[in-house]
Each structure stands twice: as structure tokens, then as C-alpha cells.
Design a protein around this motif. Structure first.
Motif, mmCIF file in Angstrom:
data_model
loop_
_atom_site.group_PDB
_atom_site.id
_atom_site.type_symbol
_atom_site.label_atom_id
_atom_site.label_comp_id
_atom_site.label_asym_id
_atom_site.label_seq_id
_atom_site.Cartn_x
_atom_site.Cartn_y
_atom_site.Cartn_z
ATOM 1 N N GLN A 113 89.428 18.647 48.611
ATOM 2 C CA GLN A 113 89.859 17.071 48.788
ATOM 3 C C GLN A 113 90.330 16.666 47.610
ATOM 4 O OE1 GLN A 113 85.909 15.992 49.871
ATOM 5 N NE2 GLN A 113 85.858 17.081 51.744
ATOM 6 N N ALA A 114 90.338 17.384 46.467
ATOM 7 C CA ALA A 114 90.748 16.675 45.128
ATOM 8 C C ALA A 114 92.105 16.411 45.387
ATOM 9 C CB ALA A 114 90.622 17.690 44.064
ATOM 10 N N ALA A 115 92.613 14.946 44.776
ATOM 11 C CA ALA A 115 93.789 14.437 44.337
ATOM 12 C C ALA A 115 94.640 15.378 43.119
ATOM 13 C CB ALA A 115 94.004 12.819 44.097
ATOM 14 N N MET A 116 95.198 16.504 43.485
ATOM 15 C CA MET A 116 95.813 17.514 42.494
ATOM 16 C C MET A 116 97.007 17.993 43.216
ATOM 17 S SD MET A 116 93.228 20.115 41.610
ATOM 18 C CE MET A 116 91.954 19.277 41.218
ATOM 19 N N PRO A 117 97.875 18.227 42.324
ATOM 20 C CA PRO A 117 99.144 19.252 42.800
ATOM 21 C C PRO A 117 98.465 20.391 43.509
ATOM 22 C CG PRO A 117 99.652 18.354 40.660
ATOM 23 C CD PRO A 117 98.274 18.005 40.808
ATOM 24 N N ALA A 118 99.252 20.949 44.484
ATOM 25 C CA ALA A 118 98.872 22.077 45.182
ATOM 26 C C ALA A 118 98.680 23.390 44.236
ATOM 27 C CB ALA A 118 99.954 22.512 46.268
ATOM 28 N N TRP A 119 99.542 23.425 43.305
ATOM 29 C CA TRP A 119 99.439 24.509 42.535
ATOM 30 C C TRP A 119 98.276 24.823 41.466
ATOM 31 C CZ3 TRP A 119 99.039 23.992 37.161
ATOM 32 C CH2 TRP A 119 99.626 22.776 36.656
ATOM 33 N N LYS A 120 98.055 23.375 41.081
ATOM 34 C CA LYS A 120 96.691 23.283 40.295
ATOM 35 C C LYS A 120 95.532 23.518 41.206
ATOM 36 C CE LYS A 120 96.828 20.211 36.882
ATOM 37 N NZ LYS A 120 96.634 18.868 36.220
ATOM 38 N N LEU B 170 92.485 28.865 57.017
ATOM 39 C CA LEU B 170 93.877 28.707 56.737
ATOM 40 C C LEU B 170 94.084 27.383 56.984
ATOM 41 C CD1 LEU B 170 96.154 30.147 55.502
ATOM 42 C CD2 LEU B 170 97.026 30.767 57.829
ATOM 43 N N GLY B 171 93.788 26.985 58.204
ATOM 44 C CA GLY B 171 93.765 25.360 58.489
ATOM 45 C C GLY B 171 93.176 24.540 57.542
ATOM 46 N N ARG B 172 92.293 24.874 56.862
ATOM 47 C CA ARG B 172 91.690 23.942 55.787
ATOM 48 C C ARG B 172 92.218 23.947 54.682
ATOM 49 N NH1 ARG B 172 85.246 25.218 55.277
ATOM 50 N NH2 ARG B 172 85.432 23.682 53.834
ATOM 51 N N LEU B 173 93.113 25.149 54.242
ATOM 52 C CA LEU B 173 93.887 25.050 53.110
ATOM 53 C C LEU B 173 95.165 24.288 53.511
ATOM 54 C CD1 LEU B 173 93.777 29.043 52.018
ATOM 55 C CD2 LEU B 173 92.466 26.995 51.081
ATOM 56 N N GLU B 174 95.722 24.295 54.610
ATOM 57 C CA GLU B 174 97.018 23.494 54.636
ATOM 58 C C GLU B 174 96.513 22.150 54.881
ATOM 59 O OE1 GLU B 174 98.383 25.282 58.527
ATOM 60 O OE2 GLU B 174 99.252 26.890 57.451
ATOM 61 N N ALA B 175 95.384 21.759 55.508
ATOM 62 C CA ALA B 175 94.847 20.311 55.409
ATOM 63 C C ALA B 175 94.608 19.746 53.959
ATOM 64 C CB ALA B 175 93.701 19.974 56.363
ATOM 65 N N ALA B 176 94.361 20.763 53.155
ATOM 66 C CA ALA B 176 94.221 20.346 51.603
ATOM 67 C C ALA B 176 95.663 20.044 51.199
ATOM 68 C CB ALA B 176 93.324 21.278 51.023
ATOM 69 N N GLN C 292 102.563 26.577 50.859
ATOM 70 C CA GLN C 292 103.431 27.442 50.303
ATOM 71 C C GLN C 292 103.013 28.842 50.540
ATOM 72 O OE1 GLN C 292 106.021 26.744 46.876
ATOM 73 N NE2 GLN C 292 105.393 24.578 46.893
ATOM 74 N N ALA C 293 103.790 29.772 51.000
ATOM 75 C CA ALA C 293 103.491 31.381 51.155
ATOM 76 C C ALA C 293 102.588 31.957 50.070
ATOM 77 C CB ALA C 293 104.505 31.809 51.785
ATOM 78 N N HIS C 294 103.318 31.530 48.755
ATOM 79 C CA HIS C 294 102.786 32.356 47.509
ATOM 80 C C HIS C 294 101.645 32.108 46.976
ATOM 81 C CE1 HIS C 294 104.925 28.875 45.709
ATOM 82 N NE2 HIS C 294 104.470 29.109 44.717
ATOM 83 N N HIS C 295 101.196 30.480 47.500
ATOM 84 C CA HIS C 295 100.200 29.880 47.129
ATOM 85 C C HIS C 295 98.979 30.414 48.194
ATOM 86 C CE1 HIS C 295 101.811 26.234 45.068
ATOM 87 N NE2 HIS C 295 101.717 26.985 44.299
ATOM 88 N N LEU C 296 99.390 30.576 49.643
ATOM 89 C CA LEU C 296 98.297 30.998 50.580
ATOM 90 C C LEU C 296 98.088 32.417 50.266
ATOM 91 C CD1 LEU C 296 99.881 29.421 53.480
ATOM 92 C CD2 LEU C 296 97.819 28.576 52.497
ATOM 93 N N GLN C 297 99.158 33.378 49.766
ATOM 94 C CA GLN C 297 98.837 34.717 49.649
ATOM 95 C C GLN C 297 97.731 34.753 48.387
ATOM 96 O OE1 GLN C 297 100.684 37.060 51.398
ATOM 97 N NE2 GLN C 297 99.308 38.482 50.548
ATOM 98 N N ARG C 298 97.679 34.088 47.345
ATOM 99 C CA ARG C 298 96.801 34.114 46.481
ATOM 100 C C ARG C 298 95.419 33.716 46.738
ATOM 101 N NH1 ARG C 298 98.944 30.138 41.706
ATOM 102 N NH2 ARG C 298 96.680 30.515 40.989
ATOM 103 N N LEU C 299 95.297 32.868 47.912
ATOM 104 C CA LEU C 299 93.870 32.548 48.458
ATOM 105 C C LEU C 299 93.718 33.227 49.708
ATOM 106 C CD1 LEU C 299 94.170 28.678 47.925
ATOM 107 C CD2 LEU C 299 92.933 30.460 46.644
ATOM 108 N N LEU C 300 94.376 34.328 50.040
ATOM 109 C CA LEU C 300 94.153 35.333 51.055
ATOM 110 C C LEU C 300 93.038 36.056 50.851
ATOM 111 C CD1 LEU C 300 95.054 36.163 53.872
ATOM 112 C CD2 LEU C 300 96.549 37.905 52.838
ATOM 113 N N PRO C 301 92.457 36.648 49.935
ATOM 114 C CA PRO C 301 91.065 37.350 49.740
ATOM 115 C C PRO C 301 90.157 36.213 50.186
ATOM 116 C CG PRO C 301 92.406 37.740 47.836
ATOM 117 C CD PRO C 301 93.252 36.761 48.610
#
Length: 283
Positions: free
Chosen positions: A267-274, A225-231, A235-244
Motif C-alpha cells: 500500500q506504500a506510495a513509492m515507485p514500483a521498482w522500489k 498476482l492480482g494483489r501485486l497488480e493492484a499495488a 511490468q513482467a520483469h518486476h512480477l518475475q522477481r516476485l514469482l517465488p
């Protein structure tokens, strides 16, 4: 598992009721972050069972922020005001409760808490700590040394905090601290305490999202989860999708987290949703 999470079980026990361990015929106290629910907190003042309150930033270097100050509230245990206040703690997690072992002056209890809002940090400065936030308060209680724990609890007696789940945690009481030690009741903000505070919101979200007590969270889940936040994925709904992906069983042969594609996407330079779309679809 981060050390502070593993110490929750050693320093506290699960209880189903906030009043567990409290003596029925004596006042109980709540620390409330009233700025997060100002109307509901203001409504407490007129309810049966309300005794008194103090604003904790009054008379401190934080007094310019008085309107945002947390409250220290004295209530009758089991009263209408108590029920309403504890509902705030459980539903919105904007506070926590305690009951001293002996009768105490409201002002003395407030003075103890006031020492804890600004702590000497490991960088040679001072840091503001949101003691009124049960997320931060739980991290402080769990992460510090035994000495720091005793300094934090001090005269508060029985401390009970909400958790990300429906139950509560009742923390071990400490021996009473004499008046000569009153000025030493503010422990320094060590690297360990600072790290726990940074991890605390992440741990609470994971606990609520997985229905798993804080002290049982696998360490790799928090690291992922820390790696996702560092990236940049917060947002909770984004994290929920990646919870699995966060909960994925470790597999050295097909470790999704170690794949070059995964690391490139993080590490990509793109919006979080993408980024979330791409991570969710990646093999």
C-alpha cells in the motif's frame, strides 16, 4: 481456482497440432489480429494456399477502426500460407483457428463473428470484446454458461486456440444453430464473463512463467498476482522477481502475504521498482 479456468478442461482437450480435428480436404479459417503484425499478415496474401479474407469490422459500428480490424482468413489446410499463419498464432498469439462441420460462406462466418465484438454488459451499456485475441476468446469460451458457449461457437464447428504453452486447445463442437436463432448468437457479457476477461491476461502470464497449463493454476497464485497488480506492480520483469512469493506454499503460521509489513509495502506510495526491491527483501 476461478471457475472459468476449471471449465477449460471440461470443454476442451489438449492437442499438439493446430490441425488436430480438422478435415484435410476442406478449408480452414483463422481469426487474426493483423494490427499486431501487419507486415507478416500482409505477406500471407501472396502465399500458396491463401484463398480469401474479410475485415471483420466492415459493415459494423466499428467500421471507423477498419485499419485496425481483425481479419477472417480462409486458407488451405497444410499449405504454405497455413503454416505461416499458424506460426503467427503460436509464436505471437495473435489469432485462433476453426473449421465448420460443413462448407460455409466466408461472409456468413464473418457475420457470426461480427455480432460478438460488442456485447451488452451487466452495467446497462455495451462493451467491446477483443474476440480476435486468443486470451480473451479462451476466457469467453470457458467462462460462459452452456448456452453462451453454444452461442459463441455457433457455426464455427471445430475451434482450436493457442495456449501460453506450446500445445493447443481443441474445443467441443456444438449442435448446429438454425437460421431462426442467428440473431441470438451474441450472449450478454455477464459479470462472470467480465471477470474472466479481467483475469485472463494474469492467468496467461502465470501459465507461461510457471510452465503450468491454465486449468491447473492454483487459485491463490492468481489472487496474489492480482494483489501485486493492484499495488501498481505490472511490468513482467518486476512480477518475475516476485514469482517465488506468488508460488509460496500456504503456511498459516508464517504467511508472508498476511504480514503487516507486506501489506504496508503493497500500500506504500513509492515507485514500483522500489516497492519490488522492498518486497523481495522483506522477511
Amino acid at each position: 481456482m476461478p471457475g472459468w479456468l476449471s471449465r477449460i478442461g471440461g470443454r476442451s482437450q489438449r492437442v499438439d497440432s493446430l490441425a488436430s480435428g480438422f478435415v484435410a480436404h476442406r478449408s480452414a479459417y483463422l481469426v487474426l489480429d493483423q494490427r499486431r503484425a501487419p507486415e507478416r499478415c500482409a505477406a500471407l496474401v501472396a502465399q500458396p494456399g491463401w484463398h480469401d479474407y474479410l475485415t471483420l469490422f466492415a459493415g459494423t459500428p466499428l467500421s471507423p477502426l477498419l485499419e485496425a480490424s481483425p481479419w477472417l482468413v480462409e486458407l488451405k489446410l497444410g499449405s504454405q500460407a497455413w503454416q505461416a499463419a499458424t506460426a503467427l498464432c503460436q509464436e505471437q498469439r495473435i489469432g485462433w483457428a476453426f473449421q465448420p462441420a460443413q462448407d460455409a460462406r466466408l461472409e456468413d462466418l464473418a457475420d457470426h463473428l461480427r455480432r460478438l465484438f460488442i456485447l451488452d454488459d451487466p452495467h446497462g451499456g455495451q462493451s467491446l470484446v477483443n474476440v480476435q485475441d486468443p486470451t480473451a476468446w479462451t476466457a469467453l469460451l470457458a467462462a460462459g454458461s452452456d448456452t453462451a458457449y453454444a452461442q459463441l461457437v455457433g457455426p464455427l464447428g471445430q475451434v482450436v486456440t493457442p495456449t501460453p504453452l506450446p500445445h493447443w486447445q481443441a474445443w467441443q463442437q456444438v449442435d448446429e444453430v438454425g437460421e431462426d436463432a442467428s440473431e441470438a448468437m451474441a450472449p450478454p457479457l455477464t459479470h462472470e464473463l467480465e471477470q474472466a476477461l479481467k483475469e485472463s491476461s494474469r492467468a496467461w502470464w502465470l501459465s507461461a512463467a510457471t510452465d503450468m497449463p491454465l486449468q491447473e493454476l492454483p487459485p491463490e497464485w492468481l489472487e496474489r498476482l492480482g494483489r501485486l497488480e493492484a499495488a501498481g506492480i505490472h511490468q513482467a520483469h518486476h512480477l518475475q522477481r516476485l514469482l517465488p512469493r506468488v508460488q509460496q506454499e500456504p503456511n498459516p503460521e508464517t504467511d508472508w502475504w498476511a504480514q503487516a509489513t507486506t501489506m504496508e509495502l503493497l500500500q506504500a506510495a513509492m515507485p514500483a521498482w522500489k516497492k519490488v526491491d522492498a518486497l523481495e527483501a522483506s522477511a
